[in-house]
Design an enzyme around this catalytic site. Structure first.
Site, PDB file in Angstrom:
ATOM      1  N   HIS A 129      22.876 -21.681  39.165  1.00  0.00           N
ATOM      2  CA  HIS A 129      21.749 -21.710  38.238  1.00  0.00           C
ATOM      3  C   HIS A 129      21.995 -20.771  37.047  1.00  0.00           C
ATOM      4  O   HIS A 129      21.804 -21.160  35.889  1.00  0.00           O
ATOM      5  CB  HIS A 129      20.481 -21.320  39.003  1.00  0.00           C
ATOM      6  CG  HIS A 129      19.229 -21.318  38.182  1.00  0.00           C
ATOM      7  ND1 HIS A 129      18.182 -22.176  38.423  1.00  0.00           N
ATOM      8  CD2 HIS A 129      18.849 -20.557  37.123  1.00  0.00           C
ATOM      9  CE1 HIS A 129      17.219 -21.945  37.536  1.00  0.00           C
ATOM     10  NE2 HIS A 129      17.604 -20.961  36.739  1.00  0.00           N
ATOM     11  N   GLU A 130      22.435 -19.540  37.338  1.00  0.00           N
ATOM     12  CA  GLU A 130      22.639 -18.565  36.254  1.00  0.00           C
ATOM     13  C   GLU A 130      23.843 -18.938  35.409  1.00  0.00           C
ATOM     14  O   GLU A 130      23.836 -18.784  34.196  1.00  0.00           O
ATOM     15  CB  GLU A 130      22.774 -17.140  36.807  1.00  0.00           C
ATOM     16  CG  GLU A 130      21.592 -16.637  37.626  1.00  0.00           C
ATOM     17  CD  GLU A 130      20.233 -16.931  37.010  1.00  0.00           C
ATOM     18  OE1 GLU A 130      20.108 -16.986  35.772  1.00  0.00           O
ATOM     19  OE2 GLU A 130      19.273 -17.140  37.778  1.00  0.00           O
ATOM     20  N   HIS A 187      22.933 -21.375  32.850  1.00  0.00           N
ATOM     21  CA  HIS A 187      22.268 -20.788  31.677  1.00  0.00           C
ATOM     22  C   HIS A 187      23.291 -20.359  30.626  1.00  0.00           C
ATOM     23  O   HIS A 187      23.004 -20.399  29.430  1.00  0.00           O
ATOM     24  CB  HIS A 187      21.443 -19.557  32.079  1.00  0.00           C
ATOM     25  CG  HIS A 187      20.066 -19.882  32.575  1.00  0.00           C
ATOM     26  ND1 HIS A 187      19.161 -20.615  31.840  1.00  0.00           N
ATOM     27  CD2 HIS A 187      19.426 -19.554  33.726  1.00  0.00           C
ATOM     28  CE1 HIS A 187      18.027 -20.724  32.528  1.00  0.00           C
ATOM     29  NE2 HIS A 187      18.164 -20.097  33.678  1.00  0.00           N
ATOM     30  N   GLY A 205      17.691 -13.942  40.026  1.00  0.00           N
ATOM     31  CA  GLY A 205      18.826 -14.040  39.125  1.00  0.00           C
ATOM     32  C   GLY A 205      18.365 -14.094  37.686  1.00  0.00           C
ATOM     33  O   GLY A 205      17.222 -14.477  37.404  1.00  0.00           O
ATOM     34  N   CYS A 219      12.709 -21.294  37.597  1.00  0.00           N
ATOM     35  CA  CYS A 219      13.445 -20.537  36.584  1.00  0.00           C
ATOM     36  C   CYS A 219      12.463 -19.625  35.869  1.00  0.00           C
ATOM     37  O   CYS A 219      11.363 -20.064  35.519  1.00  0.00           O
ATOM     38  CB  CYS A 219      14.082 -21.519  35.595  1.00  0.00           C
ATOM     39  SG  CYS A 219      14.957 -20.707  34.249  1.00  0.00           S
ATOM     40  N   LEU A 220      12.852 -18.373  35.651  1.00  0.00           N
ATOM     41  CA  LEU A 220      11.955 -17.425  34.989  1.00  0.00           C
ATOM     42  C   LEU A 220      11.653 -17.862  33.552  1.00  0.00           C
ATOM     43  O   LEU A 220      10.642 -17.464  32.987  1.00  0.00           O
ATOM     44  CB  LEU A 220      12.563 -16.013  34.998  1.00  0.00           C
ATOM     45  CG  LEU A 220      12.744 -15.391  36.395  1.00  0.00           C
ATOM     46  CD1 LEU A 220      13.397 -14.028  36.287  1.00  0.00           C
ATOM     47  CD2 LEU A 220      11.408 -15.291  37.129  1.00  0.00           C
ATOM     48  N   GLN A 260      18.632 -15.427  28.729  1.00  0.00           N
ATOM     49  CA  GLN A 260      17.208 -15.396  29.093  1.00  0.00           C
ATOM     50  C   GLN A 260      16.491 -14.161  28.560  1.00  0.00           C
ATOM     51  O   GLN A 260      15.259 -14.101  28.601  1.00  0.00           O
ATOM     52  CB  GLN A 260      17.035 -15.463  30.612  1.00  0.00           C
ATOM     53  CG  GLN A 260      17.412 -16.822  31.191  1.00  0.00           C
ATOM     54  CD  GLN A 260      17.102 -16.861  32.663  1.00  0.00           C
ATOM     55  OE1 GLN A 260      17.901 -16.416  33.482  1.00  0.00           O
ATOM     56  NE2 GLN A 260      15.946 -17.383  33.012  1.00  0.00           N
TER      57      GLN A 260
HETATM   58 NI    NI Z   1      16.792 -19.901  35.190  1.00  0.00          NI
END
Ligand code: NI
Length: 169
Positions: A134-135, A138, A45, A92-93, A50
């Site tokens: 999660h997304e 963000h 995701g 998380c990226l 991000q």
């Molecule tokens: Ni994340």
């Protein structure tokens, strides 16, 4: 423009992202970039902040690119229903190298627009429910770290601050 993943500490990740008022070619290109970046990572995701864009757009693919029909794009998403609970490991990226168990609903119903501006209602459980939550977090300037205990969060923040100082972040 080559978009790359913005890491924890960047202002854009702390902000509440703006709703998309018009889905144009710019948004289509942004989504293309987001999908590419997500698959390259690889991740399941990604939210627009991000890649440095403060707009309410998120993409998920719980197959990480293995199954084309698993790619979901949501514009201006909102959670309309939740059920149950799960407590699983999340990463998380934007916070590479760290993960913690996070409490999330077991099942989530999300409403948003597709890239043609049509309303879509999507239901996810397990990993997909976690990815949706999660997304969507963000888009509101929230990290998975905000869902863990203060002690764990503080420990990770201190390690990240150290990495930033050493230019390794
Ligand atoms: Ni994340």
């Amino acid at each position: 423009m080559e978009r790359t993943i913005v890491r924890y500490g960047a202002d854009v990740l702390e902000r509440v992202a703006a709703p998309v008022t018009d889905i144009t070619g710019a948004e289509a290109r942004l989504v293309q970039d987001m999908v590419r970046v997500m698959y390259q990572a690889p991740g399941v995701g990604l939210a627009a902040p991000q890649v440095g864009v403060s707009q309410r757009i998120m993409v998920t693919d719980t197959s990480a690119g293995e199954k084309p029909d698993h790619l979901l794009v949501l514009v201006n998403p909102e959670i309309v229903d939740t059920a149950g609970e799960q407590y699983e490991e999340e990463g998380c990226l934007s916070i590479p190298g760290f993960s913690e168990r996070v409490r999330r609903p077991g099942k989530v119903v999300v409403r948003g627009l597709d890239m043609d501006g049509r309303e879509q209602v999507l239901e996810g459980s397990g990993l997909l429910a976690r990815a949706f939550c999660h997304e969507l977090d963000h888009l509101n300037g929230v990290f998975f770290l905000d869902h863990v205990s203060f002690i764990k969060r503080d420990r990770i923040r201190r390690r990240i601050r150290k990495l930033i100082k050493q230019n390794e972040w």
